[in-house]
Design an enzyme around this catalytic site. Structure first.
Site, PDB file in Angstrom:
ATOM      1  N   ASP A  73      -0.697  -4.997   6.052  1.00  0.00           N
ATOM      2  CA  ASP A  73      -1.660  -5.905   5.426  1.00  0.00           C
ATOM      3  C   ASP A  73      -1.375  -6.082   3.935  1.00  0.00           C
ATOM      4  O   ASP A  73      -0.721  -5.248   3.312  1.00  0.00           O
ATOM      5  CB  ASP A  73      -3.074  -5.346   5.599  1.00  0.00           C
ATOM      6  CG  ASP A  73      -3.192  -3.956   4.981  1.00  0.00           C
ATOM      7  OD1 ASP A  73      -2.258  -3.153   5.176  1.00  0.00           O
ATOM      8  OD2 ASP A  73      -4.182  -3.691   4.291  1.00  0.00           O
ATOM      9  N   GLU A  74      -1.896  -7.149   3.388  1.00  0.00           N
ATOM     10  CA  GLU A  74      -1.987  -7.366   1.938  1.00  0.00           C
ATOM     11  C   GLU A  74      -0.689  -7.079   1.194  1.00  0.00           C
ATOM     12  O   GLU A  74      -0.662  -6.308   0.246  1.00  0.00           O
ATOM     13  CB  GLU A  74      -3.099  -6.472   1.347  1.00  0.00           C
ATOM     14  CG  GLU A  74      -4.465  -6.824   1.865  1.00  0.00           C
ATOM     15  CD  GLU A  74      -5.551  -5.927   1.302  1.00  0.00           C
ATOM     16  OE1 GLU A  74      -6.640  -6.440   1.078  1.00  0.00           O
ATOM     17  OE2 GLU A  74      -5.328  -4.721   1.091  1.00  0.00           O
ATOM     18  N   VAL A  75       0.404  -7.707   1.616  1.00  0.00           N
ATOM     19  CA  VAL A  75       1.647  -7.515   0.872  1.00  0.00           C
ATOM     20  C   VAL A  75       1.648  -8.470  -0.321  1.00  0.00           C
ATOM     21  O   VAL A  75       1.481  -9.675  -0.160  1.00  0.00           O
ATOM     22  CB  VAL A  75       2.868  -7.769   1.779  1.00  0.00           C
ATOM     23  CG1 VAL A  75       4.143  -7.485   1.009  1.00  0.00           C
ATOM     24  CG2 VAL A  75       2.789  -6.898   3.020  1.00  0.00           C
ATOM     25  N   HIS A  90       0.820  -1.225   0.000  1.00  0.00           N
ATOM     26  CA  HIS A  90       0.000   0.000   0.000  1.00  0.00           C
ATOM     27  C   HIS A  90       0.849   1.268   0.000  1.00  0.00           C
ATOM     28  O   HIS A  90       0.518   2.253   0.654  1.00  0.00           O
ATOM     29  CB  HIS A  90      -0.937   0.023   1.228  1.00  0.00           C
ATOM     30  CG  HIS A  90      -2.017  -1.001   1.150  1.00  0.00           C
ATOM     31  ND1 HIS A  90      -3.187  -0.794   0.448  1.00  0.00           N
ATOM     32  CD2 HIS A  90      -2.116  -2.248   1.663  1.00  0.00           C
ATOM     33  CE1 HIS A  90      -3.948  -1.874   0.542  1.00  0.00           C
ATOM     34  NE2 HIS A  90      -3.322  -2.773   1.269  1.00  0.00           N
TER      35      HIS A  90
END
Ligand SMILES: *[C@@H]1O[C@H](CO)[C@@H](O)[C@H](O)[C@H]1NC(C)=O
Ligand SMILES: *[C@@H]1O[C@H](CO)[C@@H](O)[C@H](O)[C@H]1NC(C)=O
Ligand SMILES: *[C@@H]1O[C@H](CO)[C@@H](O)[C@H](O)[C@H]1NC(C)=O
Ligand SMILES: *[C@@H]1O[C@H](CO)[C@@H](O)[C@H](O)[C@H]1NC(C)=O
Ligand SMILES: *[C@@H]1O[C@H](CO)[C@@H](O)[C@H](O)[C@H]1NC(C)=O
Length: 544
Positions: free
Chosen positions: A338-340, A275
Site C-alpha cells: 500500500d501507499e507507495v 513503509h
C-alpha cells in the site's frame, strides 16, 4: 495503510439512544448471536463443587491431547469466576442442579497438533460447527467441525448469576456456524512496540468474541521488532531497542501457539516496497535495499521505498521470505503493497534509466508492479498464498487466483465499488475500510461499525461468495499497551457479530441489550473493556 487514510467524517445522525440499564434480551447475553438459538424459561443451577466438563463417552477426543483439557479448565474458570473461590460449597446436589457438560467430538480427524486454516472455516457452509443441547440433566456440546473451543465459549455465555449469586443455566438449544470464514483483528507493533503479554491477552479476548485471525502488522517505517535469524541486523538496528523492543523467535512461537489452541490463525504482514524505512537501518550485505533519493543531481542522503531495480533486492527478499515462511505456519502471508510514494523513485537517475529501458515511460505504478510481480513469484516458491492491500490490485499487478485482496480505502460508496470491482475480477476479498478502530470520536461509534456489511455492494451472488470476511484494524500511532484493550474492546465486538452472525441480525436495540452484558462479562474476566455508554456492571473492573 494507516497514515494517509482519508475518510469522510463519521456523522452520527440520530444515533440509537439506549437506556443505561439494558433490558433482558430473549437471547440472554450471547455475543456474537448464534445462527439458531432457543433459550427456554427452564433454569438449572450449577455449582463449582459439583459441575464437571468431560469428554462424551464415544467422543473422538484424543486423551493424550491436552488441547481440550486446557480449554475445559479455562472455561470452568470463566463460568465460576470469583464464586469458585468465595462461593457456597455444597457437595450435595439438588434436584434441579446440573452436574455435567459432555463434549462430543464427532470427527475422527481432528488433529491435536493441527493449525486452524481458512479452509477449516470455509468448508462449513450451512453445516453446524457445534450444537448445544440439554438432555436428561446433562448438557451436551457436539462439535461437528474444528475449531472445538467456540462452543465452550457459547456455553459459558449461557450461564448467568441469579440475585443470590448462584450460577444458573437455562435449557437451550443452539446450532451455530460463522457467516464469514475470515474474522480478523489487525494490531500494529511497529508504531509502538506491544509487549508479548499484551498480544496474548488480546488473543484471549479475541476468542471470547470468536475472532479467528490475528493479522500481525509486525514491522513498518518506525521500527522493525521482528528478530530474523537470517538477518539479525534488521532488528538490531531497526527496532526501537535491540533487546527490550524485539520479538525473539521464542516470543513469536509463543504467540502462534497461544493463538493456535484458541483456534486463531496468525498472519504476519511484511509490507513492502513502501513503509520500509526501518528495514534500511540494518547494515546487511545488500546495503542498497532502499532507494537513495536525489535532490537535483546529488543523493540527498534520504531513502525511499525498496529499490526495485537491483538484483540484490530480490536475493534478499528470497532469503527473507524463505525464513518467514518457516516461522509462520499459516498458509497466508500479508505482503502489504500500500501507499507507495513515487517521489523518491522519480528523483533517482538510475531508476529513471531503468524505467526508460523497460518502456515504462513515466508510469511509476508499472515499476511498482514490476517489483510486486517479482516479490509474488518469490513468495509463491515458498508455497504460501498471499494477501495484499487493494492498491496492488488497483495498479493491475498480475496475481494468482487465490490472492486475497484487502480493501481499506475510501468512503462507503468507494469501498463498495471496490468490492464490486475486485469480485467481478474473480478475486476473494475482505473488508476493513469501515473498521479502523484506531479512529475515535465522541459517541457510540460501535453502531456505525455494526451497520457496515461487507456483502453490501452491487454484485451477483457469485461475487458475494468471494467475500471471505473482514478485519478490524487498530493502527498504532496513538496506541500502545496502556490503551490497547479499552480502545479495541468492546468496539471490535460489534465487528465480531457482523462477521459471525446472520446477515439479518441488525437490531441495534437487541444488540445493545446483549452487548452491554457481554462487555461486563469481558470486564469480569479481567479485560479493561471501555463502557459503551452510561451504565454499570455487577462487578466493576478493579484494575488487576
Ligand atoms: C431463563 O430462565 C429464567 C427463569 O425461568 C427466565 O426468567 C429467563 O428469562 C430465561 N432466560 C432467557 C434468556 O430466556
Ligand atoms: C540481474 O539479473 C538479471 C536476470 O538474471 C540479469 O539479466 C542482469 O544482468 C542482472 N543484473 C546485474 C546488474 O547483475
Ligand atoms: C512523498 O515523499 C516526499 C519526499 O520524501 C514528500 O515530500 C511527500 O510529501 C510524500 N508524499 C506523500 C503523499 O506523502
Ligand atoms: C476496476 O478496476 C480497474 C483496475 O483498477 C479499473 O481500470 C476499472 O475502471 C475499475 N472498474 C470500476 C467499475 O470501478
Ligand atoms: C447500486 O446500483 C444502484 C442502481 O444502479 C445505484 O443507485 C447505487 O448507487 C449502487 N450502489 C453502490 C453501492 O454502488
Amino acid at each position: 495503510s494507516s497514515i494517509f487514510f482519508t475518510w469522510s467524517l463519521l456523522l452520527l445522525i440520530n444515533p440509537f439512544e439506549p437506556e443505561p440499564v439494558a433490558e433482558p434480551s430473549k437471547y440472554g447475553s450471547l455475543w456474537p448471536l448464534p445462527q439458531k438459538v432457543q433459550i427456554s424459561d427452564v433454569s438449572y443451577k450449577l455449582s463449582s463443587s459439583n459441575f464437571r466438563i468431560v469428554d462424551g463417552k464415544l467422543s473422538y477426543a484424543d486423551p493424550s491431547c491436552s488441547l481440550l483439557q486446557d480449554a475445559y479448565r479455562r472455561y470452568f474458570d470463566y463460568i465460576f469466576g470469583l464464586t469458585r473461590k468465595h462461593g457456597p460449597k455444597s457437595g450435595r446436589t439438588g434436584p434441579s442442579e446440573l452436574t455435567e457438560l459432555q463434549v462430543w467430538i464427532t470427527s475422527p480427524d481432528t488433529e491435536c497438533d493441527g493449525y486452524p486454516s481458512l479452509a477449516s472455516d470455509e468448508s462449513c457452509e450451512s453445516l453446524s460447527f457445534f450444537n448445544i443441547q440439554l438432555l436428561d440433566l446433562i448438557y451436551y456440546i457436539v462439535f461437528i467441525l474444528f475449531p472445538l473451543f467456540l462452543g465452550l465459549e457459547t456455553f459459558s455465555q449461557l450461564v448467568y448469576e441469579d440475585e443470590y449469586g448462584v450460577k444458573n443455566v437455562n435449557s437451550s438449544e443452539i446450532n451455530d456456524f460463522p457467516r464469514f470464514a475470515h474474522r480478523g483483528i489487525l494490531l500494529d507493533s511497529s508504531r509502538h512496540f506491544l509487549p508479548v503479554q499484551v498480544i496474548l491477552d488480546n488473543l484471549e479476548t479475541m476468542a471470547m468474541n470468536k475472532f479467528n485471525v490475528f493479522h500481525w502488522h509486525i514491522v513498518d517505517d518506525p521500527s522493525f521488532p521482528f528478530m530474523s535469524k537470517t538477518f539479525p541486523q534488521l532488528s538490531q538496528k531497526g527496532a526501537y531497542h535491540p533487546y527490550t523492543h524485539v520479538y525473539t523467535p521464542a516470543d513469536v512461537k509463543k504467540v502462534i501457539e497461544f493463538a493456535r489452541v484458541r483456534g486463531i490463525r496468525v498472519i504476519p504482514e511484511f509490507d513492502t516496497p513502501g513503509h520500509t524505512q526501518s528495514w534500511g537501518k540494518g547494515d546487511f550485505p545488500c546495503e542498497n535495499l532502499l532507494t537513495p533519493c536525489y535532490s537535483g543531481s546529488k543523493p540527498s542522503g534520504t531513502f525511499g521505498p525498496v529499490n526495485p531495480i537491483l538484483n540484490s533486492t530480490y536475493d534478499f527478499m528470497k532469503q527473507f521470505f524463505k525464513e518467514i515462511s518457516t516461522v509462520f505456519p499459516d498458509a497466508y502471508i500479508h505482503l502489504g503493497g500500500d501507499e507507495v510514494n513515487f517521489s523518491c523513485w522519480k528523483s533517482n537517475p538510475d531508476i529513471q534509466k531503468f524505467m526508460t529501458d523497460h518502456g515504462f515511460g513515466q508510469d511509476f505504478s508499472k515499476l511498482e508492479s514490476f517489483y510486486i510481480q517479482n516479490l509474488l513469484d518469490i513468495v509463491t516458491t515458498t508455497n504460501k498464498g498471499y494477501m495484499i492491500w487493494q492498491e496492488v490490485f488497483d495498479n493491475g499487478v498480475k496475481l494468482t487466483p487465490d490472492t486475497l485482496i484487502h480493501v481499506w480505502k475510501g468512503n462507503q460508496q468507494q469501498y463498495q465499488k471496490e468490492m464490486a470491482n475486485v469480485t467481478s475480477s474473480g478475486y476473494q476479498t475482505l473488508l476493513s475500510t469501515p473498521w479502523y478502530l484506531n479512529r475515535i470520536s465522541y459517541g457510540q461509534d460501535w453502531q456505525e461499525f455494526y451497520k457496515a456489511d461487507p456483502q453490501e455492494f452491487n454484485g451477483t451472488e457469485t461475487q458475494k461468495k468471494l467475500v471471505i470476511g473482514g478485519e478490524a484494524c487498530l493502527w498504532g500511532e496513538y496506541v500502545d499497551a496502556t490503551n490497547l484493550s479499552p480502545r479495541l474492546w468492546p468496539r471490535a465486538s460489534a465487528v465480531a457479530e457482523r462477521l459471525w452472525s446472520a446477515m439479518d441480525v441488525t437490531d441495534l436495540g437487541d444488540a445493545w441489550n446483549r452487548l452491554s452484558p457481554h462487555r461486563c462479562r469481558m470486564v469480569e474476566r479481567g479485560v479493561p473493556a471501555e463502557p459503551l455508554f452510561v451504565s454499570y456492571c455487577p462487578r466493576e473492573y478493579n484494575g488487576v
